[in-house]
Design a protein around this motif. Structure first.
Motif, PDB file in Angstrom:
ATOM      1  N   PHE A   9       0.957  -1.217  -0.083  1.00  0.00           N
ATOM      2  CA  PHE A   9      -0.148  -0.027  -0.056  1.00  0.00           C
ATOM      3  C   PHE A   9       0.938   1.259  -0.080  1.00  0.00           C
ATOM      4  O   PHE A   9       1.859   1.244   0.485  1.00  0.00           O
ATOM      5  N   THR A  10       0.285   2.305  -0.616  1.00  0.00           N
ATOM      6  CA  THR A  10       0.951   3.686  -0.689  1.00  0.00           C
ATOM      7  C   THR A  10       0.204   4.366   0.566  1.00  0.00           C
ATOM      8  O   THR A  10      -0.712   3.993   1.057  1.00  0.00           O
ATOM      9  N   PRO A  11       0.967   5.517   0.916  1.00  0.00           N
ATOM     10  CA  PRO A  11       0.147   6.199   1.958  1.00  0.00           C
ATOM     11  C   PRO A  11      -1.056   6.643   1.330  1.00  0.00           C
ATOM     12  O   PRO A  11      -2.022   6.673   2.321  1.00  0.00           O
ATOM     13  N   VAL A  14      -3.609   3.674   2.186  1.00  0.00           N
ATOM     14  CA  VAL A  14      -3.614   3.706   3.591  1.00  0.00           C
ATOM     15  C   VAL A  14      -4.846   4.652   4.187  1.00  0.00           C
ATOM     16  O   VAL A  14      -5.756   4.419   4.733  1.00  0.00           O
ATOM     17  N   ALA A  15      -4.540   6.306   3.631  1.00  0.00           N
ATOM     18  CA  ALA A  15      -5.752   7.163   3.917  1.00  0.00           C
ATOM     19  C   ALA A  15      -6.984   6.939   3.341  1.00  0.00           C
ATOM     20  O   ALA A  15      -7.998   7.003   4.064  1.00  0.00           O
ATOM     21  N   ALA A  16      -7.057   6.254   2.207  1.00  0.00           N
ATOM     22  CA  ALA A  16      -8.238   6.045   1.701  1.00  0.00           C
ATOM     23  C   ALA A  16      -8.984   4.719   2.392  1.00  0.00           C
ATOM     24  O   ALA A  16     -10.143   4.805   2.820  1.00  0.00           O
ATOM     25  N   LEU A  17      -8.186   3.701   2.613  1.00  0.00           N
ATOM     26  CA  LEU A  17      -8.746   2.640   3.223  1.00  0.00           C
ATOM     27  C   LEU A  17      -9.392   3.124   4.958  1.00  0.00           C
ATOM     28  O   LEU A  17     -10.344   2.589   5.081  1.00  0.00           O
ATOM     29  N   LEU A  18      -8.492   3.922   5.463  1.00  0.00           N
ATOM     30  CA  LEU A  18      -8.942   4.308   6.716  1.00  0.00           C
ATOM     31  C   LEU A  18      -9.980   5.436   6.794  1.00  0.00           C
ATOM     32  O   LEU A  18     -10.370   5.792   7.920  1.00  0.00           O
ATOM     33  N   HIS A  52      -2.836  -4.597   8.763  1.00  0.00           N
ATOM     34  CA  HIS A  52      -3.963  -5.310   9.345  1.00  0.00           C
ATOM     35  C   HIS A  52      -3.641  -5.709  10.995  1.00  0.00           C
ATOM     36  O   HIS A  52      -4.594  -5.384  11.694  1.00  0.00           O
ATOM     37  N   ARG A  53      -2.529  -5.934  11.353  1.00  0.00           N
ATOM     38  CA  ARG A  53      -2.050  -6.038  12.749  1.00  0.00           C
ATOM     39  C   ARG A  53      -2.224  -4.794  13.404  1.00  0.00           C
ATOM     40  O   ARG A  53      -2.732  -4.972  14.584  1.00  0.00           O
ATOM     41  N   TRP A  54      -1.890  -4.016  12.979  1.00  0.00           N
ATOM     42  CA  TRP A  54      -1.676  -2.483  13.664  1.00  0.00           C
ATOM     43  C   TRP A  54      -3.334  -2.022  13.950  1.00  0.00           C
ATOM     44  O   TRP A  54      -3.586  -1.583  14.998  1.00  0.00           O
ATOM     45  N   ILE A  55      -4.286  -2.291  12.991  1.00  0.00           N
ATOM     46  CA  ILE A  55      -5.318  -1.976  13.128  1.00  0.00           C
ATOM     47  C   ILE A  55      -6.065  -2.880  14.082  1.00  0.00           C
ATOM     48  O   ILE A  55      -6.957  -2.512  15.202  1.00  0.00           O
ATOM     49  N   LYS A  56      -6.017  -4.233  14.184  1.00  0.00           N
ATOM     50  CA  LYS A  56      -6.170  -5.226  15.161  1.00  0.00           C
ATOM     51  C   LYS A  56      -5.712  -4.820  16.446  1.00  0.00           C
ATOM     52  O   LYS A  56      -6.474  -4.692  17.565  1.00  0.00           O
TER      53      LYS A  56
END
Length: 64
Positions: A9-11, A14-18, A52-56
């Motif tokens: 992923f690009t920054p 990540v921004a769009a996903l979150l 994913h681990r960070w979000i978890k």
């Protein structure tokens, strides 16, 4: 050794996903509070599994 992800992923990804501003992703990196990223030359990338681990980890802290 595990297989490489199909794509890192690009920054922007990540921004769009979150659903956060791009600047937030960069602030997390500067403050070392966000998902772990790495550089490929001058390009910043994020491993989808690490993201994913960070979000978890965030959701687990919320439960405590």
């Amino acid at each position: 050794m595990s297989a490489l992800p199909e794509r890192y992923f690009t920054p922007h990804d990540v921004a769009a996903l979150l659903g956060v501003p791009l600047e937030t992703v960069y602030q997390w990196r500067r403050k070392r509070t966000g998902p772990p990223g790495f550089r490929v030359g001058k390009h910043l990338r994020y491993d989808p599994d690490a993201l994913h681990r960070w979000i978890k980890s965030l959701t687990e802290r919320e439960r405590d």
